[in-house]
Write a protein that holds these residues in place. Structure first.
Motif, PDB file in Angstrom:
ATOM      1  N   PHE A 145       0.851  -1.184   0.000  1.00 45.16           N
ATOM      2  CA  PHE A 145       0.000   0.000   0.000  1.00 45.16           C
ATOM      3  C   PHE A 145       0.892   1.241   0.000  1.00 45.16           C
ATOM      4  CE2 PHE A 145      -2.473  -3.379   1.933  1.00 45.16           C
ATOM      5  CZ  PHE A 145      -3.705  -3.248   1.304  1.00 45.16           C
ATOM      6  N   HIS A 146       0.764   2.050  -1.035  1.00 47.01           N
ATOM      7  CA  HIS A 146       1.513   3.301  -1.164  1.00 47.01           C
ATOM      8  C   HIS A 146       0.525   4.461  -1.193  1.00 47.01           C
ATOM      9  CE1 HIS A 146       5.293   1.134  -2.248  1.00 47.01           C
ATOM     10  NE2 HIS A 146       4.429   0.249  -2.742  1.00 47.01           N
ATOM     11  N   LYS A 147       1.035   5.667  -1.122  1.00 43.87           N
ATOM     12  CA  LYS A 147       0.160   6.840  -1.137  1.00 43.87           C
ATOM     13  C   LYS A 147      -0.680   6.907  -2.402  1.00 43.87           C
ATOM     14  CE  LYS A 147       2.670  10.110   1.818  1.00 43.87           C
ATOM     15  NZ  LYS A 147       3.351  11.432   1.853  1.00 43.87           N
ATOM     16  N   ASN A 148      -0.086   6.495  -3.511  1.00 40.68           N
ATOM     17  CA  ASN A 148      -0.771   6.684  -4.803  1.00 40.68           C
ATOM     18  C   ASN A 148      -1.159   5.387  -5.504  1.00 40.68           C
ATOM     19  OD1 ASN A 148       1.752   5.808  -5.557  1.00 40.68           O
ATOM     20  ND2 ASN A 148       2.341   7.686  -6.638  1.00 40.68           N
ATOM     21  N   ARG A 149      -0.868   4.235  -4.893  1.00 36.67           N
ATOM     22  CA  ARG A 149      -1.159   2.971  -5.578  1.00 36.67           C
ATOM     23  C   ARG A 149      -1.204   1.817  -4.588  1.00 36.67           C
ATOM     24  NH1 ARG A 149       3.542  -0.075  -6.516  1.00 36.67           N
ATOM     25  NH2 ARG A 149       5.463   1.001  -5.923  1.00 36.67           N
ATOM     26  N   ILE A 150      -1.847   0.727  -5.032  1.00 37.61           N
ATOM     27  CA  ILE A 150      -1.865  -0.534  -4.298  1.00 37.61           C
ATOM     28  C   ILE A 150      -1.386  -1.620  -5.253  1.00 37.61           C
ATOM     29  CG2 ILE A 150      -3.257  -2.201  -3.027  1.00 37.61           C
ATOM     30  CD1 ILE A 150      -5.264   0.039  -2.468  1.00 37.61           C
ATOM     31  N   SER A 151      -0.345  -2.343  -4.866  1.00 36.76           N
ATOM     32  CA  SER A 151       0.258  -3.379  -5.700  1.00 36.76           C
ATOM     33  C   SER A 151      -0.206  -4.753  -5.207  1.00 36.76           C
ATOM     34  CB  SER A 151       1.786  -3.276  -5.625  1.00 36.76           C
ATOM     35  OG  SER A 151       2.396  -4.315  -6.359  1.00 36.76           O
ATOM     36  N   VAL A 152      -0.794  -5.554  -6.110  1.00 38.38           N
ATOM     37  CA  VAL A 152      -1.486  -6.775  -5.681  1.00 38.38           C
ATOM     38  C   VAL A 152      -0.855  -8.060  -6.225  1.00 38.38           C
ATOM     39  CG1 VAL A 152      -3.794  -7.774  -5.335  1.00 38.38           C
ATOM     40  CG2 VAL A 152      -3.582  -5.341  -5.755  1.00 38.38           C
ATOM     41  N   ASP A 153       0.169  -7.974  -7.064  1.00 34.15           N
ATOM     42  CA  ASP A 153       0.795  -9.177  -7.628  1.00 34.15           C
ATOM     43  C   ASP A 153       1.784  -9.762  -6.616  1.00 34.15           C
ATOM     44  OD1 ASP A 153       2.039 -11.160  -9.066  1.00 34.15           O
ATOM     45  OD2 ASP A 153       2.953  -9.841 -10.552  1.00 34.15           O
ATOM     46  N   THR A 154       1.490 -10.968  -6.115  1.00 35.49           N
ATOM     47  CA  THR A 154       2.374 -11.605  -5.142  1.00 35.49           C
ATOM     48  C   THR A 154       2.998 -12.895  -5.701  1.00 35.49           C
ATOM     49  OG1 THR A 154       0.372 -12.514  -4.081  1.00 35.49           O
ATOM     50  CG2 THR A 154       1.380 -10.592  -3.066  1.00 35.49           C
ATOM     51  N   ARG A 155       3.277 -12.906  -7.003  1.00 39.26           N
ATOM     52  CA  ARG A 155       4.055 -13.968  -7.657  1.00 39.26           C
ATOM     53  C   ARG A 155       3.457 -15.352  -7.377  1.00 39.26           C
ATOM     54  NH1 ARG A 155       8.363 -12.568  -5.605  1.00 39.26           N
ATOM     55  NH2 ARG A 155       9.452 -11.284  -7.127  1.00 39.26           N
ATOM     56  N   CYS A 156       2.196 -15.498  -7.697  1.00 35.70           N
ATOM     57  CA  CYS A 156       1.472 -16.723  -7.346  1.00 35.70           C
ATOM     58  C   CYS A 156       2.135 -17.970  -7.920  1.00 35.70           C
ATOM     59  CB  CYS A 156       0.031 -16.622  -7.837  1.00 35.70           C
ATOM     60  SG  CYS A 156      -0.989 -18.052  -7.414  1.00 35.70           S
ATOM     61  N   PHE A 157       2.614 -17.915  -9.151  1.00 34.55           N
ATOM     62  CA  PHE A 157       3.157 -19.110  -9.803  1.00 34.55           C
ATOM     63  C   PHE A 157       4.396 -19.642  -9.084  1.00 34.55           C
ATOM     64  CE2 PHE A 157       5.485 -15.598 -11.611  1.00 34.55           C
ATOM     65  CZ  PHE A 157       6.775 -16.076 -11.776  1.00 34.55           C
ATOM     66  N   ALA A 158       5.098 -18.784  -8.332  1.00 37.00           N
ATOM     67  CA  ALA A 158       6.285 -19.206  -7.593  1.00 37.00           C
ATOM     68  C   ALA A 158       6.032 -19.324  -6.099  1.00 37.00           C
ATOM     69  CB  ALA A 158       7.431 -18.218  -7.845  1.00 37.00           C
ATOM     70  N   SER A 159       5.212 -18.428  -5.549  1.00 38.96           N
ATOM     71  CA  SER A 159       4.985 -18.376  -4.101  1.00 38.96           C
ATOM     72  C   SER A 159       3.788 -19.204  -3.642  1.00 38.96           C
ATOM     73  CB  SER A 159       4.766 -16.925  -3.658  1.00 38.96           C
ATOM     74  OG  SER A 159       3.529 -16.434  -4.149  1.00 38.96           O
ATOM     75  N   GLY A 160       2.864 -19.464  -4.562  1.00 38.30           N
ATOM     76  CA  GLY A 160       1.617 -20.122  -4.184  1.00 38.30           C
ATOM     77  C   GLY A 160       0.621 -19.179  -3.540  1.00 38.30           C
ATOM     78  N   LYS A 161       0.943 -17.886  -3.499  1.00 34.58           N
ATOM     79  CA  LYS A 161       0.093 -16.899  -2.827  1.00 34.58           C
ATOM     80  C   LYS A 161      -0.583 -16.002  -3.859  1.00 34.58           C
ATOM     81  CE  LYS A 161       2.222 -13.727  -0.398  1.00 34.58           C
ATOM     82  NZ  LYS A 161       2.926 -13.106   0.743  1.00 34.58           N
ATOM     83  N   LEU A 162      -1.877 -16.162  -4.011  1.00 36.40           N
ATOM     84  CA  LEU A 162      -2.685 -15.279  -4.857  1.00 36.40           C
ATOM     85  C   LEU A 162      -3.422 -14.319  -3.941  1.00 36.40           C
ATOM     86  CD1 LEU A 162      -3.776 -14.501  -7.640  1.00 36.40           C
ATOM     87  CD2 LEU A 162      -5.565 -16.229  -7.330  1.00 36.40           C
ATOM     88  N   SER A 163      -3.234 -13.041  -4.150  1.00 38.68           N
ATOM     89  CA  SER A 163      -3.743 -12.035  -3.215  1.00 38.68           C
ATOM     90  C   SER A 163      -4.905 -11.244  -3.803  1.00 38.68           C
ATOM     91  CB  SER A 163      -2.623 -11.069  -2.813  1.00 38.68           C
ATOM     92  OG  SER A 163      -1.599 -11.763  -2.121  1.00 38.68           O
ATOM     93  N   CYS A 164      -5.722 -10.737  -2.893  1.00 41.14           N
ATOM     94  CA  CYS A 164      -6.894  -9.945  -3.249  1.00 41.14           C
ATOM     95  C   CYS A 164      -7.012  -8.802  -2.253  1.00 41.14           C
ATOM     96  CB  CYS A 164      -8.138 -10.827  -3.201  1.00 41.14           C
ATOM     97  SG  CYS A 164      -9.710  -9.934  -3.301  1.00 41.14           S
ATOM     98  N   VAL A 165      -7.085  -7.567  -2.745  1.00 42.54           N
ATOM     99  CA  VAL A 165      -7.314  -6.426  -1.868  1.00 42.54           C
ATOM    100  C   VAL A 165      -8.812  -6.116  -1.884  1.00 42.54           C
ATOM    101  CG1 VAL A 165      -6.862  -4.691  -3.661  1.00 42.54           C
ATOM    102  CG2 VAL A 165      -6.600  -4.092  -1.259  1.00 42.54           C
ATOM    103  N   VAL A 166      -9.348  -5.868  -0.706  1.00 44.12           N
ATOM    104  CA  VAL A 166     -10.774  -5.581  -0.552  1.00 44.12           C
ATOM    105  C   VAL A 166     -10.929  -4.107  -0.207  1.00 44.12           C
ATOM    106  CG1 VAL A 166     -12.917  -6.253   0.586  1.00 44.12           C
ATOM    107  CG2 VAL A 166     -11.039  -7.914   0.384  1.00 44.12           C
ATOM    108  N   LEU A 167     -11.683  -3.391  -1.033  1.00 44.28           N
ATOM    109  CA  LEU A 167     -11.895  -1.955  -0.849  1.00 44.28           C
ATOM    110  C   LEU A 167     -13.358  -1.699  -0.512  1.00 44.28           C
ATOM    111  CD1 LEU A 167      -9.959  -0.774  -4.035  1.00 44.28           C
ATOM    112  CD2 LEU A 167      -9.076  -0.806  -1.696  1.00 44.28           C
TER     113      LEU A 167
END
Length: 246
Positions: free
Chosen positions: A213-235
């Motif tokens: 979470f940054h002042k001007n953006r939210i980054s949601v890619d958590t490298r699912c294919f390598a980490s196994g973690k698919l992320s979702c931000v809820v607004l």
């Protein structure tokens, strides 16, 4: 007027779930959809929607299954929106111009996508004849509705004080003037920009260990294919939280 995270908000009564890059990871996609459905049931909202931020193909093993799942989900739930990622449009470019784009396509995980559709892909490097044979099989095996899905993906969407896209935006350019190439490909010029933007940008494309979470953006890619973690931000309203598969 530029706006920063914390002051940004969605319209009253609206909740949005924004999901990062899937990259052929069907198991994690199913888990995050189940988590969203459970969250909707536990916390009913007057209006809610799901936005997938692009890159459904390549790298992971089940690109075909991911696209099939998303097509069925969109048919069942009209609140679902799938945006275009650079990997999603790379398949059509490869099919149209295989000899020009093949090297780049395969170096970015394209073989895993083709194999998921049943296309035989030999070990690289490929001869021109092998590339042409790969394309011929792909054109036979990839369903028409999948190609239509890729061809009709929008590049961005606006809700309240948020703008959703795959990669980011070009700072200094109005949102309605952004180029599709920047929306799918931009990195440093966007990521290094620290000032507030016209809207807070929710994006994937550049993998991180966790949602940022940054002042001007939210980054949601958590490298699912390598980490196994698919992320979702809820607004929702001015609030934001995270759902993820790990």
């Amino acid at each position: 007027m530029p706006i920063a995270l914390g002051k940004s908000r969605l319209p009253d009564g609206m909740r949005l779930y924004a999901v990062g890059d899937v990259h052929g990871c069907l198991k994690q996609l199913n888990r995050v959809i189940a988590a969203i459905e459970a969250d909707r049931e536990k916390r009913p909202a007057p209006k809610s929607g799901i936005i997938f931020l692009g890159d459904y193909l390549d790298r992971g093993p089940e690109s075909k299954g991911v696209v099939t799942r998303l097509i069925h989900l969109m048919a069942r739930d009209k609140s679902v929106l799938c945006l275009a990622g650079n990997h999603d449009l790379a398949l059509q470019k490869f099919l149209d111009f295989p000899l020009d784009t093949g090297e780049n396509y395969f170096s970015n995980g394209g073989a895993s996508t083709l194999r998921s559709y049943g296309v035989r892909v030999p070990r690289p490097p490929f001869t021109k004849r092998e590339v042409k044979e790969i394309v011929a099989y792909a054109q036979q095996l990839i369903p028409v509705n999948h190609l239509h899905f890729f061809a009709t993906l929008p590049h961005g969407a606006e809700y309240g004080d948020y703008f959703f896209c795959h990669a980011g935006i070009r700072p200094g350019v109005a949102l309605d003037k952004q180029s599709p190439e920047d929306l799918m490909w931009i990195r440093r010029d966007f990521l290094d920009y620290k000032k507030p933007l016209e809207k807070v940008v929710v994006h994937g494309h550049t993998p991180r260990d966790d949602v940022e979470f940054h002042k001007n953006r939210i980054s949601v890619d958590t490298r699912c294919f390598a980490s196994g973690k698919l992320s979702c931000v809820v607004l929702e309203g001015k609030d934001y939280r995270v759902l993820k598969t790990l």
